[in-house]
Write a protein that holds these residues in place. Sequence first.
Motif, PDB file in Angstrom:
ATOM      1  N   HIS A   1       0.827  16.411 -25.044  1.00 36.47           N
ATOM      2  CA  HIS A   1       1.451  16.774 -23.767  1.00 36.47           C
ATOM      3  C   HIS A   1       2.938  17.089 -23.951  1.00 36.47           C
ATOM      4  CE1 HIS A   1      -1.963  14.651 -21.399  1.00 36.47           C
ATOM      5  NE2 HIS A   1      -2.185  15.943 -21.501  1.00 36.47           N
ATOM      6  N   GLU A   2       3.591  16.305 -24.795  1.00 33.60           N
ATOM      7  CA  GLU A   2       5.028  16.536 -25.016  1.00 33.60           C
ATOM      8  C   GLU A   2       5.284  17.905 -25.623  1.00 33.60           C
ATOM      9  OE1 GLU A   2       6.788  12.072 -25.496  1.00 33.60           O
ATOM     10  OE2 GLU A   2       6.904  13.403 -27.255  1.00 33.60           O
ATOM     11  N   CYS A   3       4.329  18.375 -26.422  1.00 37.82           N
ATOM     12  CA  CYS A   3       4.537  19.704 -27.017  1.00 37.82           C
ATOM     13  C   CYS A   3       4.038  20.806 -26.081  1.00 37.82           C
ATOM     14  CB  CYS A   3       3.915  19.786 -28.409  1.00 37.82           C
ATOM     15  SG  CYS A   3       2.312  20.540 -28.497  1.00 37.82           S
ATOM     16  N   GLY A   4       3.528  20.423 -24.909  1.00 38.55           N
ATOM     17  CA  GLY A   4       3.165  21.426 -23.898  1.00 38.55           C
ATOM     18  C   GLY A   4       1.690  21.771 -23.880  1.00 38.55           C
ATOM     19  N   GLY A   5       0.881  21.115 -24.711  1.00 41.23           N
ATOM     20  CA  GLY A   5      -0.548  21.417 -24.763  1.00 41.23           C
ATOM     21  C   GLY A   5      -1.353  20.548 -23.804  1.00 41.23           C
ATOM     22  N   LEU A   6      -2.624  20.910 -23.628  1.00 39.85           N
ATOM     23  CA  LEU A   6      -3.532  20.112 -22.796  1.00 39.85           C
ATOM     24  C   LEU A   6      -4.551  19.408 -23.699  1.00 39.85           C
ATOM     25  CD1 LEU A   6      -4.314  22.410 -19.708  1.00 39.85           C
ATOM     26  CD2 LEU A   6      -2.544  20.674 -19.967  1.00 39.85           C
ATOM     27  N   MET A   7      -5.078  18.318 -23.185  1.00 36.30           N
ATOM     28  CA  MET A   7      -6.064  17.534 -23.939  1.00 36.30           C
ATOM     29  C   MET A   7      -7.467  17.830 -23.412  1.00 36.30           C
ATOM     30  SD  MET A   7      -4.808  15.649 -26.354  1.00 36.30           S
ATOM     31  CE  MET A   7      -5.895  14.253 -26.623  1.00 36.30           C
ATOM     32  N   TYR A   8      -8.356  18.235 -24.337  1.00 30.65           N
ATOM     33  CA  TYR A   8      -9.747  18.535 -23.967  1.00 30.65           C
ATOM     34  C   TYR A   8     -10.657  17.443 -24.518  1.00 30.65           C
ATOM     35  CZ  TYR A   8     -14.148  20.837 -23.247  1.00 30.65           C
ATOM     36  OH  TYR A   8     -15.423  21.120 -22.804  1.00 30.65           O
ATOM     37  N   TYR A   9     -11.556  16.931 -23.679  1.00 29.51           N
ATOM     38  CA  TYR A   9     -12.464  15.853 -24.091  1.00 29.51           C
ATOM     39  C   TYR A   9     -13.883  16.388 -24.183  1.00 29.51           C
ATOM     40  CZ  TYR A   9     -14.742  11.233 -23.866  1.00 29.51           C
ATOM     41  OH  TYR A   9     -15.484  10.116 -24.113  1.00 29.51           O
ATOM     42  N   ASP A  10     -14.461  16.313 -25.375  1.00 28.53           N
ATOM     43  CA  ASP A  10     -15.861  16.684 -25.546  1.00 28.53           C
ATOM     44  C   ASP A  10     -16.708  15.470 -25.155  1.00 28.53           C
ATOM     45  OD1 ASP A  10     -18.453  17.032 -26.478  1.00 28.53           O
ATOM     46  OD2 ASP A  10     -17.841  18.147 -28.259  1.00 28.53           O
ATOM     47  N   GLY A  11     -17.252  15.515 -23.941  1.00 33.74           N
ATOM     48  CA  GLY A  11     -18.028  14.383 -23.420  1.00 33.74           C
ATOM     49  C   GLY A  11     -19.517  14.642 -23.444  1.00 33.74           C
ATOM     50  N   ALA A  12     -19.966  15.429 -24.443  1.00 32.17           N
ATOM     51  CA  ALA A  12     -21.402  15.719 -24.543  1.00 32.17           C
ATOM     52  C   ALA A  12     -22.202  14.429 -24.564  1.00 32.17           C
ATOM     53  CB  ALA A  12     -21.671  16.537 -25.803  1.00 32.17           C
ATOM     54  N   ASN A  13     -21.706  13.470 -25.355  1.00 29.26           N
ATOM     55  CA  ASN A  13     -22.382  12.168 -25.428  1.00 29.26           C
ATOM     56  C   ASN A  13     -21.538  11.134 -24.704  1.00 29.26           C
ATOM     57  OD1 ASN A  13     -24.445  12.962 -27.560  1.00 29.26           O
ATOM     58  ND2 ASN A  13     -22.518  13.499 -28.522  1.00 29.26           N
ATOM     59  N   LEU A  14     -21.587  11.149 -23.406  1.00 29.69           N
ATOM     60  CA  LEU A  14     -20.741  10.232 -22.630  1.00 29.69           C
ATOM     61  C   LEU A  14     -21.345   8.833 -22.562  1.00 29.69           C
ATOM     62  CD1 LEU A  14     -18.042  10.700 -21.152  1.00 29.69           C
ATOM     63  CD2 LEU A  14     -19.323  10.730 -19.024  1.00 29.69           C
ATOM     64  N   ASN A  15     -22.571   8.713 -23.046  1.00 26.99           N
ATOM     65  CA  ASN A  15     -23.338   7.471 -22.914  1.00 26.99           C
ATOM     66  C   ASN A  15     -22.532   6.175 -23.039  1.00 26.99           C
ATOM     67  OD1 ASN A  15     -25.933   7.585 -22.108  1.00 26.99           O
ATOM     68  ND2 ASN A  15     -26.766   6.780 -24.005  1.00 26.99           N
ATOM     69  N   PRO A  16     -21.845   5.964 -24.169  1.00 26.79           N
ATOM     70  CA  PRO A  16     -21.221   4.642 -24.348  1.00 26.79           C
ATOM     71  C   PRO A  16     -20.061   4.396 -23.405  1.00 26.79           C
ATOM     72  CG  PRO A  16     -20.529   6.130 -26.079  1.00 26.79           C
ATOM     73  CD  PRO A  16     -21.584   6.849 -25.306  1.00 26.79           C
ATOM     74  N   MET A  17     -19.549   5.454 -22.792  1.00 30.78           N
ATOM     75  CA  MET A  17     -18.369   5.304 -21.940  1.00 30.78           C
ATOM     76  C   MET A  17     -18.741   5.019 -20.490  1.00 30.78           C
ATOM     77  SD  MET A  17     -16.369   5.972 -24.331  1.00 30.78           S
ATOM     78  CE  MET A  17     -14.740   6.622 -24.100  1.00 30.78           C
ATOM     79  N   LEU A  18     -20.005   5.249 -20.156  1.00 29.32           N
ATOM     80  CA  LEU A  18     -20.432   5.165 -18.754  1.00 29.32           C
ATOM     81  C   LEU A  18     -19.968   3.873 -18.083  1.00 29.32           C
ATOM     82  CD1 LEU A  18     -24.114   6.472 -18.881  1.00 29.32           C
ATOM     83  CD2 LEU A  18     -22.103   7.605 -17.902  1.00 29.32           C
ATOM     84  N   GLY A  19     -19.158   4.015 -17.081  1.00 25.80           N
ATOM     85  CA  GLY A  19     -18.742   2.855 -16.303  1.00 25.80           C
ATOM     86  C   GLY A  19     -17.856   1.879 -17.057  1.00 25.80           C
ATOM     87  N   VAL A  20     -17.427   2.244 -18.270  1.00 20.33           N
ATOM     88  CA  VAL A  20     -16.626   1.340 -19.080  1.00 20.33           C
ATOM     89  C   VAL A  20     -15.219   1.891 -19.266  1.00 20.33           C
ATOM     90  CG1 VAL A  20     -16.425   0.214 -21.335  1.00 20.33           C
ATOM     91  CG2 VAL A  20     -18.689   0.547 -20.328  1.00 20.33           C
ATOM     92  N   CYS A  21     -15.140   3.198 -19.479  1.00 24.11           N
ATOM     93  CA  CYS A  21     -13.907   3.823 -19.916  1.00 24.11           C
ATOM     94  C   CYS A  21     -13.909   5.254 -19.367  1.00 24.11           C
ATOM     95  CB  CYS A  21     -13.980   3.861 -21.436  1.00 24.11           C
ATOM     96  SG  CYS A  21     -12.453   3.637 -22.253  1.00 24.11           S
ATOM     97  N   ARG A  22     -12.748   5.740 -18.918  1.00 20.45           N
ATOM     98  CA  ARG A  22     -12.741   7.071 -18.287  1.00 20.45           C
ATOM     99  C   ARG A  22     -11.788   8.035 -19.004  1.00 20.45           C
ATOM    100  NH1 ARG A  22     -12.354   6.753 -11.986  1.00 20.45           N
ATOM    101  NH2 ARG A  22     -10.157   6.372 -12.454  1.00 20.45           N
ATOM    102  N   PRO A  23     -12.305   9.204 -19.397  1.00 20.45           N
ATOM    103  CA  PRO A  23     -11.457  10.175 -20.091  1.00 20.45           C
ATOM    104  C   PRO A  23     -10.173  10.493 -19.314  1.00 20.45           C
ATOM    105  CG  PRO A  23     -13.741  10.861 -20.179  1.00 20.45           C
ATOM    106  CD  PRO A  23     -13.702   9.653 -19.306  1.00 20.45           C
TER     107      PRO A  23
END
Length: 492
Positions: free
Chosen positions: A236-258
Motif C-alpha cells: 500500500h505504501e508503494c501505491g499498489g493494491l492487495m489481491y487475495y486469491d480466495g479460491a480455497n477459502l475453507n480454512p478461513m470461514l468464520g475465523v479470519c477475514r481477508p
Amino acid sequence: MNNVYYGKLIFELSKPGRVGYSLPKQEISGYSVDSLPEGLKRSEKTILPACDELTVVRHYTNMSNNNFGVDTGFYPLGSCTMKYNPKLNEELCSLPGFNCHPSAPAEFVQGSLKLYDEVQKTLAEIAGLSRFTLNPYAGAHGELTGLMIIKAYHQERGDTARTKIIVPNSAHGTNPASVAVAGFSVVEVKSLPDGTVDVEDLKPLLGPDVAGMMMTNPNTLGIFERNIPEIARMVHECGGLMYYDGANLNPMLGVCRPGDMGFDVMHINLHKTFSTPHGGGGPGSGPVGVRKGLEHLLPNPQVVCDGEGQYSLQSGDRSLGSISLFLGNFAVIIRAYAYLLSLGKENIPLAGKLSVLNANYIKESLKSHYLLPIEGLCKHEFVFDGLRPEYGGDHHDEGHATTLDVAKRLLDYGFHAPTIYFPLLFHEALMIEPTETESKDTLDEFIAVMKKIAEEARDDREMVRTAPHDTPIRRLDDVKAVKEPKFTFKDL
Ligand SMILES: *Cc1c(COP(=O)(O)O)cnc(C)c1O
C-alpha cells in the motif's frame, strides 16, 4: 474398478432413422414443420447421433459409472477442495421458480435477484469486504476481473505507469496467467524455506511501477502467511493494491477475514468452498469482492435493492464493463445460497476448523513414512516431499519410488490421488487436502493405505513402480495428449 464399461461413442451407436421420441405432428395455427418456407429449412443434414432412448440411457449410465467422484470415494486433491456437495443443494437449484429466462424483466424474477443479493452480502460479511459481484464464471475468471478492477483503479487516478503485479513463486498457476491476460507483467517473489513469502525479497521489487500483489493465504502449502499485515502495508505504501486469491477459502470461514488483513480485492470459488460439484471443467463461479471505495468499478450488470425491497439490474457508468453474460452461472449461486443457509452462521466456522483438523491429523499420522518439509500446524492442506528415504523415496537413488508411483498405487486401493508435483517448491510434492466432510473412518483408511504403500515401496519397489495394476488402463503417456492431440474419434 472391475465393472468397466468399454462402450463405443454415442456416434458409433447411431443407426440412421432411429429415434428416441414419439411426438404428435406439431401444428401451430395451421402450420406444420413440413410447411416451413424452404429458405428457413436447413440444407445439410445435422450431424447428430440417431439412437433409441434405451441405448442413450445405458450409454450414459454406464459411462457415468466409470467416473471417480466425491460421491464414489475419497478425493484428497490438494488445492481443489473436493468436499461432499449435499444433494439438498441440487434439489433446491432445480426448483421450477429458478428456471427463469435470463432476460426476464426484473419485476418477474424478484426472488432470484434477492437470492443473488443475499449471497453477495453474505460473502461480503465472510470476507470483510464491502461488495461482491457474482458474475465471473470461475476462479481464474474472478482473478482476471479483480486484476481489471486494479487496473481501472490506477487508470482512474491517472496513474498509468503501474504495469507489474507481484506473485509469489508458490502461487497457483492461474495467478501469473491471469496477470498476463489482464495486460500486466508478472514479477515473482520468492518463498522462505517455511513456504511463506520472503519479505526481504519483496522489498526491492516494490516501486512506482507496481500495480499490486496477489497472495493466497493460507498459501498453496497450507501455511498461514503470518507477515500479511506488514506485506500489505509495504504494498500500500508503494501505491499498489492487495489481491487475495480466495479460491480455497475453507480454512478461513468464520475465523479470519481477508478484508481485515488489508486486502483490497479478492475472489472466492463457490464451486470449491461453497459446495458445487466441480472438476471436468465446470460450471463454476468466481465471485469478486472489493473494499470500500472500489465498488463503482465492479462489473455490470449489478443487482441493486431500493429502499422498498425492490430489486433491479443496473449498469454503473464507472464500472469496468461486462465480463459475463447476464449474472454468471446462476445455478451455482443457488447452491451456494442453500449451502450457506443450511450451515448457518454458527456452523460455517466449524467447517473451516474441521478441514484444518483433518489435514493436520493426516499429516501427523503419515510423517513417519512421508517426508514433511515444513513442520508445524498447517491449515486445510499440506505438502509432503515424497516418501522418506527409508521407504525408498531418496530421489538421488536412481531406482527410487516417486510421488507418481505412490499416486498410481493409490488408484489400486480405490482412492483418488492427491495433487502431485505442485507446488513447484519441492522435488516430489504430494499435496493432500481432505476437507471437513470426511469421517475419521475414511481418514484412517487412507492413512493405513498410504502407510501400506510406503512399506510396499520399501519391500517390493518394482510392484509400486509399475502401478496401477487393477485399473482398466495402466500408465498413460502424460505428454502425448498435449503434443499429439486427436480431436476426432475417427483418427483413433
Ligand atoms: C482452483 C484455484 C484457482 C482457479 O480456479 P478455477 O475455478 O479452476 O479457475 C485459483 N487459485 C487457487 C489457489 C485455486 O486453488
